[in-house]
Design a protein around this motif. Structure first.
Motif, PDB file in Angstrom:
ATOM      1  N   ASP A 147      -7.984 -21.722  58.409  1.00 31.87           N
ATOM      2  CA  ASP A 147      -9.161 -21.576  57.550  1.00 31.87           C
ATOM      3  C   ASP A 147     -10.304 -22.540  57.888  1.00 31.87           C
TER       4      ASP A 147
ATOM      5  N   LEU B  94      -3.951 -29.697  50.419  1.00 28.93           N
ATOM      6  CA  LEU B  94      -4.529 -28.373  50.217  1.00 28.93           C
ATOM      7  C   LEU B  94      -3.641 -27.247  50.745  1.00 28.93           C
TER       8      LEU B  94
ATOM      9  N   GLN C 265     -13.083 -28.138  50.763  1.00 26.16           N
ATOM     10  CA  GLN C 265     -13.099 -27.081  49.725  1.00 26.16           C
ATOM     11  C   GLN C 265     -14.470 -26.396  49.675  1.00 26.16           C
TER      12      GLN C 265
ATOM     13  N   TYR D  59     -15.018 -24.149  52.650  1.00 27.71           N
ATOM     14  CA  TYR D  59     -14.155 -22.975  52.518  1.00 27.71           C
ATOM     15  C   TYR D  59     -14.754 -21.971  51.532  1.00 27.71           C
ATOM     16  N   LYS D  60     -15.228 -22.491  50.386  1.00 28.64           N
ATOM     17  CA  LYS D  60     -15.804 -21.620  49.348  1.00 28.64           C
ATOM     18  C   LYS D  60     -17.115 -20.977  49.794  1.00 28.64           C
TER      19      LYS D  60
ATOM     20  N   ARG E   1     -17.213 -17.480  51.355  1.00 30.34           N
ATOM     21  CA  ARG E   1     -16.555 -16.302  50.781  1.00 30.34           C
ATOM     22  C   ARG E   1     -17.523 -15.462  49.953  1.00 30.34           C
TER      23      ARG E   1
ATOM     24  N   ASP F 165      -1.338 -25.314  49.945  1.00 30.84           N
ATOM     25  CA  ASP F 165      -1.087 -24.026  49.286  1.00 30.84           C
ATOM     26  C   ASP F 165      -2.375 -23.257  48.966  1.00 30.84           C
ATOM     27  N   GLN F 166      -3.540 -23.853  49.292  1.00 25.07           N
ATOM     28  CA  GLN F 166      -4.797 -23.122  49.026  1.00 25.07           C
ATOM     29  C   GLN F 166      -5.578 -22.807  50.301  1.00 25.07           C
ATOM     30  N   ILE F 167      -5.661 -23.818  51.183  1.00 22.75           N
ATOM     31  CA  ILE F 167      -6.493 -23.686  52.385  1.00 22.75           C
ATOM     32  C   ILE F 167      -5.671 -24.136  53.583  1.00 22.75           C
ATOM     33  N   SER F 168      -5.720 -23.348  54.643  1.00 27.97           N
ATOM     34  CA  SER F 168      -4.983 -23.712  55.857  1.00 27.97           C
ATOM     35  C   SER F 168      -5.909 -24.536  56.760  1.00 27.97           C
TER      36      SER F 168
END
Lengths: 324, 330
Positions: free
Chosen positions: A202, A222, A317, A320-321, A324, A224-227
């Motif tokens: 990610d 992170l 974060q 990443y956001k 999207r 479990d949310q972002i690789s």
């Protein structure tokens, strides 16, 4: 496998090279008693002709090493304080670095400059806490910032063997890092080849020096949310642009964490190159010291200026956001 | 023996003089870009010191370096090709006047930063000792350099470690336009003496006097006696830099310049030679310089594609910028 500390790795690399090549010699302040624990035992083993405690004359002994290198030796210089590199910038950037080109290839200057404990060491304040690796990368002096014990060993070896001047920064925040290392596999690490410490899909985090550990911490937090992919350039100049492109073209997102000042820093260069040449799907970010930072003394103030793991987490974060 | 060395000293000085005069012409003709720092008037110093040296001894020089580089044995033909920026130059056109070097002759280069060569020469002297060689190193610098901290640090290292290095201060009276009286507190030799380095002052317009002093110093260095210091006083006949020829900066009176030029090192030494011998040397040098000028101007210019060749001894190349080296914007 054996447990090896970063500091021991530096010590071992220098000891191994001095044993292997009699042209390798080391100069610096208080190295006879090994105040920084890198030159430990070398004076007893090799004597004062190869392990030279210098007067406090950084400019003279830096160019002295240049002269010795031009005459065939391979000097290694230990600098106790990163900011001393400002004092000898003329001797490295304007003399040692320029001999090869200016002489049309007649001369080579194989000198290694190393700083055991670069960056902040908590409480050392304004004139002992800089991280001037970007300056050397900018002028074109080979610059390495190892993050792990095996890379500290391998890059120190490579620096000493290289026919050009090389500056090695050993961040204070890395000296205590320990790792399980296959001692038989220890060997030179090539310049300009980065290392992916953790694969991800990610976001690519480029971390310099001790911040590799922070980046690995963020990646875990992170998970479990972002690789998160953690890319350690290892050498800042030359830089592994192809390695970075392979990572960024996969993730499309980039955050750089760099413990040096923001303006004209290495993080800015990495972002610019990624923007020019790589496939980004979101605006990248960098986490750095502020513009023009001078590290203040008090611990709260010192920490407020350095990039922290929490800031990096937030930046990852956000990047990443934003895509999207 | 003396006669032969007198001829060689004169020949070296004559070569430097005519080299500089031809180079100044080439500056004004636009064939040498950037200009030069002429050595005219100081020839006896380079000639005298280098006559005491062997091929394997090392020198470091200054921005006003042509005299040292020639006296130490660099080929004047390839040297002039370097000044004119040709691929056939000593440094393949990468160094020019201020960086001319010939490592095969122990010439670690002219240097653009005042006082920078001292520590480099001293490091080379250290390498010689470690190797078990009796090589010496010589650092030439001007009176301006004695105000550079790094040079004073270097005196300390050289004396402390008893290294075979000879410091030659060419006192031509001016650091660019600043007089010695305006820039030097105490004395020049006093700086060396403070570190326990034997120091002498000699007439830098007299090549034989310089050679005598240099022989003593070099012998001391070869025998393990440590560093030496020579202050050689001479007058710079020409400008600090050829730039002055047009800028017309005024800092020396006509009377002073005339008085300075009246002590011409070529004449001071030239009278020691038979007139016919002197004329013969002059003619040889003239022919050599004609050859040098022709060779330089006929030589190919470097290929721009190679502008970054030799940037790293290892051959490493970084990324190109956006300039002539790029075929396209990536």
């Amino acid at each position: 496998m054996a447990r090896l500390s970063y500091l021991k790795a530096l010590q071992r690399a220098l000891a191994d090279e001095m044993a292997r090549d009699e042209n390798v010699c080391v100069l610096g302040e208080d190295i006879g008693v090994a105040v920084n624990n890198v030159t430990t035992g070398l004076l007893a083993k090799h004597g004062p002709a190869r392990v030279v405690d210098t007067p406090l004359s950084e400019q003279a002994f830096t160019s002295f090493a240049t002269g010795a290198a031009l005459a065939g030796l391979r000097p290694v210089i230990e600098f106790q304080i990163p900011s001393l590199l400002f004092l000898v910038f003329e001797q490295i950037a304007n003399q040692a670095h320029k001999f090869s080109l200016m002489t049309g290839g007649q001369a080579k200057v194989p000198v290694t400059y190393f700083v055991p404990g670069s960056g902040s060491r908590s409480g050392w304040a304004g004139q002992h806490s800089d991280h001037p690796y970007g300056l050397f990368a900018h002028v074109g002096v080979k610059t390495v910032v190892p993050a792990t014990p095996e890379d500290a060993y391998g890059l120190f070896l490579t620096a000493i063997r290289d026919d050009d001047p090389v500056v090695l920064f050993a961040p204070a925040g890395s000296l205590g890092v320990r790792g399980d290392v296959d001692m038989d596999a220890l060997g030179p690490v090539p310049l300009g080849v980065g290392r992916v410490h953790r694969e991800g899909t990610d976001v690519t985090v480029v971390a310099v020096g001790h911040l590799v550990q922070a980046a690995l911490g963020v990646a875990e937090q992170l998970a479990d949310q972002i690789s998160v992919e953690v890319f350690d350039p290892r050498s800042l100049y030359p830089f592994d642009w192809a390695g970075l492109a392979a990572s960024v073209n996969k993730t499309g997102r980039l955050v750089v964490v760099d413990d040096s000042n923001r303006m004209c820093g290495i993080a800015g260069e990495i972002l610019a190159t990624a923007a020019e040449e790589m496939r980004l799907t979101a605006p990248p970010k960098r986490v750095t010291r502020p513009d023009g930072a001078v590290l203040p003394f008090a611990s709260e103030l010192d920490l407020a200026v350095q990039p922290q793991q929490e800031q990096l987490l937030t930046a990852v974060q956000e990047v990443y956001k934003s895509s999207r | 023996m003396r006669e032969r060395s007198d001829m060689e000293l004169y020949r070296t000085m004559r070569l430097i003089r005519r080299f500089e005069e031809r180079a100044i012409e080439l500056v004004h003709a636009g064939e040498i870009v950037g200009g030069i720092h002429p050595y005219i008037g100081q020839e006896a110093i380079a000639a005298g010191v280098c006559a005491a040296l062997r091929d394997d001894d090392v020198i470091t020089s200054t921005h006003r370096g042509h005299g040292h580089v020639l006296a130490k044995g660099a080929d004047p033909v390839r040297m002039l090709a370097e000044l004119t920026g040709r691929a056939t130059g000593l440094n393949r056109g990468r160094g020019g006047s201020m960086h001319a070097a010939d490592f095969g002759k122990g010439i670690y280069g002219a240097n653009g930063i005042v006082g920078a060569g001292g520590a480099i020469a001293t490091g080379a002297a250290w390498a010689a000792v470690k190797e078990g060689s009796d090589r010496v190193a010589v650092s030439f610098f001007g009176d301006g350099a004695v105000s550079q901290g790094v040079l004073l640090e270097t005196f300390n290292l050289a004396a402390l470690w008893r290294l075979p290095v000879l410091f030659v201060c060419e006192n031509n009276g001016y650091a660019t336009t600043l007089t010695v009286a305006q820039s030097v507190a105490g004395s020049i030799t006093g700086r060396a003496e403070a570190f326990g380095i034997p120091a002498v002052s000699v007439d830098g317009a007299d090549a034989a006097a310089v050679l005598d002093a240099a022989r003593d110093a070099v012998a001391r260095g070869r025998a393990g006696g440590g560093p030496s210091f020579i202050e050689a006083t001479a007058y710079r006949f020409d400008a600090h830099h050829t730039w002055e020829h047009k800028a017309r900066v005024r800092y020396r009176s006509d009377e002073e310049v005339a008085a300075g030029r009246s002590r011409d090192p070529l004449d001071i030494h030239g009278v020691r030679l038979d007139e016919g011998v002197r004329a013969g040397i002059d003619a040889d040098v003239e022919a050599l310089m004609a050859e040098a000028v022709a060779f330089a101007l006929d030589s190919p210019r470097p290929d721009p594609a190679g502008a970054l060749d030799h940037l790293y001894a290892t051959g490493m190349r970084g990324r190109n910028g956006i300039g002539l080296l790029d075929t396209a914007v990536r």
